[in-house]
Scaffold this active site. Structure first.
Site, short mmCIF file in Angstrom:
data_model
loop_
_atom_site.label_atom_id
_atom_site.label_comp_id
_atom_site.label_asym_id
_atom_site.label_seq_id
_atom_site.Cartn_x
_atom_site.Cartn_y
_atom_site.Cartn_z
N ASP A 9 -19.35 -8.12 -83.06
CA ASP A 9 -18.74 -8.79 -84.21
C ASP A 9 -19.75 -9.45 -85.16
OD1 ASP A 9 -15.74 -9.91 -84.96
OD2 ASP A 9 -17.32 -11.31 -85.51
N ALA A 56 -8.72 -4.29 -83.72
CA ALA A 56 -7.63 -4.08 -82.76
C ALA A 56 -6.32 -3.83 -83.50
CB ALA A 56 -7.50 -5.29 -81.84
N LEU A 94 -13.61 -9.79 -86.75
CA LEU A 94 -13.60 -8.34 -86.96
C LEU A 94 -13.08 -7.59 -85.74
CD1 LEU A 94 -16.94 -7.88 -88.91
CD2 LEU A 94 -14.62 -8.23 -89.78
N ASP A 95 -13.36 -8.11 -84.57
CA ASP A 95 -12.80 -7.49 -83.36
C ASP A 95 -11.27 -7.52 -83.42
OD1 ASP A 95 -14.85 -6.58 -81.53
OD2 ASP A 95 -15.46 -8.66 -81.33
N VAL A 96 -10.71 -8.67 -83.77
CA VAL A 96 -9.26 -8.79 -83.80
C VAL A 96 -8.69 -7.89 -84.89
CG1 VAL A 96 -7.31 -10.37 -84.09
CG2 VAL A 96 -9.33 -11.12 -82.83
#
Lengths: 385, 382
Positions: free
Chosen positions: A143, A176, A171-173
């Site tokens: 991230d 997803a 950014l990970d969320v």
């Protein structure tokens, strides 16, 4: 009560860390059965990624946050026997998700084409850092690094600061979420066409998408990287008074507001004197005047004047203050999860409500391999039947 | 075939969160009909200050609404309401983001819409949910950030609250709504049952912070602590963060200290950090590592350390990213003389959906839609 939307669906989660597992978590909250496929030695690396020294039943609390309500089976994908079991499991699945680096699943024999031959109805989701090609494809898909590469670190903070990353895994969320959307759309299509599909997302694309409004401005004018406001910056492309201000006892946020109206309510003709047409060109001067006025009184004083007048403003709260508000209570966003061993922790619920129902699941994350015998055993039983 | 080919979305929302959800469905193949008020339409057409306008509307409007159809209806008039009912009766998905209660008074609330079109999938976005003291507050991105505690996670310790400098609440809430709508469409196809999908800016922001909030709720509410400098995550150990170099900045992700000192090959640093704890001593560690990075350029550090497997990146601007990123970046960009565009952030069956060239002119499709859905052309007031 009707079933949850994804009840009866089986999802195989081969992913580790955040983006892939959190996509699978969302599918679990929406009703799917999610089975994590983990390596026998240690499993998902997140089990041992202990943040802030917090564990629950031996695994990191973060692991439980991302993997609550799932099952776990262990398989060594380099062992032919284990791989054969996994292939049989794939034949029974509706969705699989992985975040191996580009090329790894193909070498194992579980690339999309191979899997499609096993199960043409399967929807296959792949997460990477930067897509499957290009100069950055082998960089770690992490991230903070994608924030650094994507220009996002120059949107936060003030002009004159260095780069300011967003201080959580935004950014990970977001990635997803993109994966969940693509998978669900392919499941809708499967209902019509009978065939599955391949959904590919990456952190870099999610970063560009999160900035797409501002980035479209950048692409269509010649002024280059936008310049952050000198103080209280909250979006480089917004005019004065947009931003955050210090008050006599804390901070407040002020969104879009006509300058004349603001001047009147703050009893500060100097603000109106700039003229609305200057709200962007002279934003730093205007914000400096607004800041001077707001600093003289406590937050509540200003909110009591501005809110009834319809101006868009809010106190800046920290978590203790936020969690004590009636606004937080009304959303009822907390749930308690419990491990098999009886350990409890609080976490947040799925942010989507369906038919007024809050999607909750009180089950914590599984112990490594907890369901291996049951899951593979049921395949053998099904094959014999 | 795109996944949502044949799905019709009628979108009564404006600004960003609702229209962003509709845009995601559009990229996935759906047809999106945007219902706007006759008095200048979606506020976003005029809202932003960016110097660039395309055919009179703001660049941002086009970014958010590319490829959609536009129709204007006065929802307070009988004609307008009847036309809206015809649209809803022919829709698979309806989206709205009026303040709580408003859509019901217009006769287009969930129950009414479900009666018009049994099995309808209906999505509502609010600022703070539909009940409670905050339900009537303006659902605006910065204000939701201010209330959610999020502003204390970015920036350095001495800085006061630091908002995320992009509309993170709107985009996250739009994404949540899109997910709920898609799950409900899947169920609808299997069982025929419709759904009301609801989310809010605040729920989406809580979800974005879920990793931290879970930690905080379980650690006696010890809040994350920002670093004095180069802060990037309040609960992670040093050396995680951003470092100032002789030229440019370097971001460094999770790296065990012995691995870092070995890669840097400086015995003095190794000795200085020996025995330090990555979390308890993170300010001291940061200062020592910073002193080393200050002696070289970020680009050189990146090349040297990345070759040794260290997770790091020089901090880029947008110009740098486009110049260096290759297909990962350019694959999403559509340069154009009229309007440069940003495409969808995903690929389906190996293809990235191609974005439309622009957003619709106000009421561009009014007459066509009146004929198609069978309502009075006069209702579509151009």
């Amino acid at each position: 009560m009707t079933d949850l939307p994804l009840s009866g669906l089986r999802v195989l989660d081969f992913a580790q860390f955040l983006a892939g597992p959190v996509a699978a978590l969302r599918l679990a909250d929406l009703g799917a059965e999610v089975i994590k496929i983990e390596r026998p030695q240690g499993g998902d690396l997140c089990r041992s990624m202990v943040v802030n020294d917090q564990r629950l039943d031996g695994d990191s609390l973060v692991f439980h946050t991302f993997n609550r309500g799932k099952k776990s089976v262990t398989a060594d994908l380099k062992r032919p026997e284990d791989l054969a079991d996994v292939r049989r499991l794939i034949e029974t699945a509706d969705v699989m998700i992985h975040n191996f680096r580009p090329g790894v699943m193909e070498r194992i024999g579980l690339g999309y084409d191979a899997v499609k031959a096993l199960n043409p109805r399967l929807v296959y989701g792949a997460v990477s850092g930067y897509g499957a090609e290009g100069p950055w494809k082998d960089k770690p898909g992490q991230d903070l690094l994608v924030q650094a590469l994507s220009g996002i670190a120059w949107l936060n903070g003030n002009d004159g600061d260095g780069p300011v990353p967003t201080g959580f895994a935004m950014l990970d969320v977001a990635t997803a979420g993109q994966l969940v959307q693509g998978i669900l759309a392919c499941l809708v299509r499967r209902g019509v066409s009978g065939r599955g599909g391949l959904v590919e997302v990456d952190l870099m694309s999610a970063a560009i998408d999160m900035t797409f409004e501002q980035f479209t401005c950048f692409l269509n004018d010649d002024s280059g990287q936008p310049r952050r406001h000198a103080q209280g910056n909250a979006n480089p492309y917004q005019p004065a008074p947009y931003g955050v201000y210090r008050t006599a006892d804390g901070h407040m946020a002020l969104a879009m507001a006509p300058l004349a109206r603001l001047a009147e309510l703050l009893a500060c003709p100097e603000i109106a004197a700039f003229g609305q047409a200057q709200a962007f060109a002279r934003l730093n001067e205007i914000k400096s005047v607004v800041a001077g006025v707001l600093a003289t009184q406590p937050t509540k004083h200003w909110l009591d004047i501005l809110e009834p007048a319809g101006l868009w403003c809010a106190p800046v709260l920290d978590w203790p203050a936020f969690a004590a508000t009636p606004g937080f209570a009304a959303l009822d966003p907390v749930q308690v999860i419990r491990t098999e061993g009886g350990a409890d922790a609080k976490t947040t619920r799925c942010p989507i409500r369906i038919d007024g129902r809050m999607l909750r699941n009180p089950v914590a994350a599984p112990a490594l391999g907890a369901d291996t015998d049951a899951v593979f055993g049921s395949l053998v039983a099904a094959a014999r039947a | 075939m795109r996944p949502l080919d044949g799905v019709t979305v009628v979108d009564f929302s404006q600004f960003l969160a609702g229209p962003y959800a509709a845009l995601r469905l559009l990229d996935l193949g759906a047809r999106v009909i945007k219902v706007e008020n006759p008095d200048r339409g979606d506020l976003c057409r005029h809202h932003y200050v960016s110097a660039t306008r395309v055919e009179g509307d703001s660049t941002l409007f086009h970014a958010i609404n590319r490829g959609k159809e536009s129709l204007t209806l006065d929802l307070k008039s009988i004609d307008g309401q009847q036309a809206a009912q015809r649209l809803v009766a022919g829709a698979d998905v309806v989206i709205q983001n009026f303040r709580p209660g408003v859509i019901d008074r217009l006769g287009l609330g969930y129950e009414a819409a479900q009666a018009l079109r049994p099995g309808l999938v209906y999505g509502s976005i609010s600022g703070y949910g539909e009940t409670g003291d905050w339900a009537g507050l303006p659902g605006q991105d910065l204000l939701a950030q201010a209330r959610s505690g999020l502003m204390w996670l970015s920036g350095d310790r001495g800085q006061g609250p630091v908002p995320v400098g992009l509309p993170v609440a709107d985009i996250a809430a739009g994404a949540c709504l899109a997910q709920g709508l898609l799950a409900a469409l899947f169920r609808q196809a299997r069982s025929g049952v419709g759904a009301h999908v609801q989310t809010s800016l605040l729920e989406a922001l809580i979800d974005l912070q879920f990793e931290f909030l879970t930690t905080w709720m379980s650690n006696g509410q010890t809040p994350p602590r920002r670093m004095r400098q180069g802060s990037a995550h309040g609960y992670l150990a040093a050396p995680y963060g951003v470092y100032d170099t002789a030229e440019g900045w370097l971001a460094l992700a999770m790296t065990p200290l012995p691995v870092l000192t070995e890669a840097l090959g400086r015995p003095a640093l190794t000795a200085e950090l020996d025995g330090m704890d990555g979390f308890a001593d993170r300010e001291a560690i940061r200062a020592a590592v910073q002193a080393v990075f200050a002696t070289g350029r970020a680009a050189d550090w990146e090349a040297e350390l990345a070759a040794k497997g260290i997770w790091c990146a020089r901090v880029r601007t947008w110009e740098d990213m486009i110049a260096e990123g290759g297909p990962a970046v350019t694959g999403m960009l559509r340069p154009g003389a009229e309007l440069a565009r940003v495409a969808a952030p995903f690929r389906l069956d190996g293809q990235r959906p191609e974005p439309a060239r622009r957003g619709p002119a106000l009421n561009e499709h009014g007459q066509k839609l009146a004929a198609e859905f069978g309502f009075s052309a006069a209702a579509a007031t151009g």
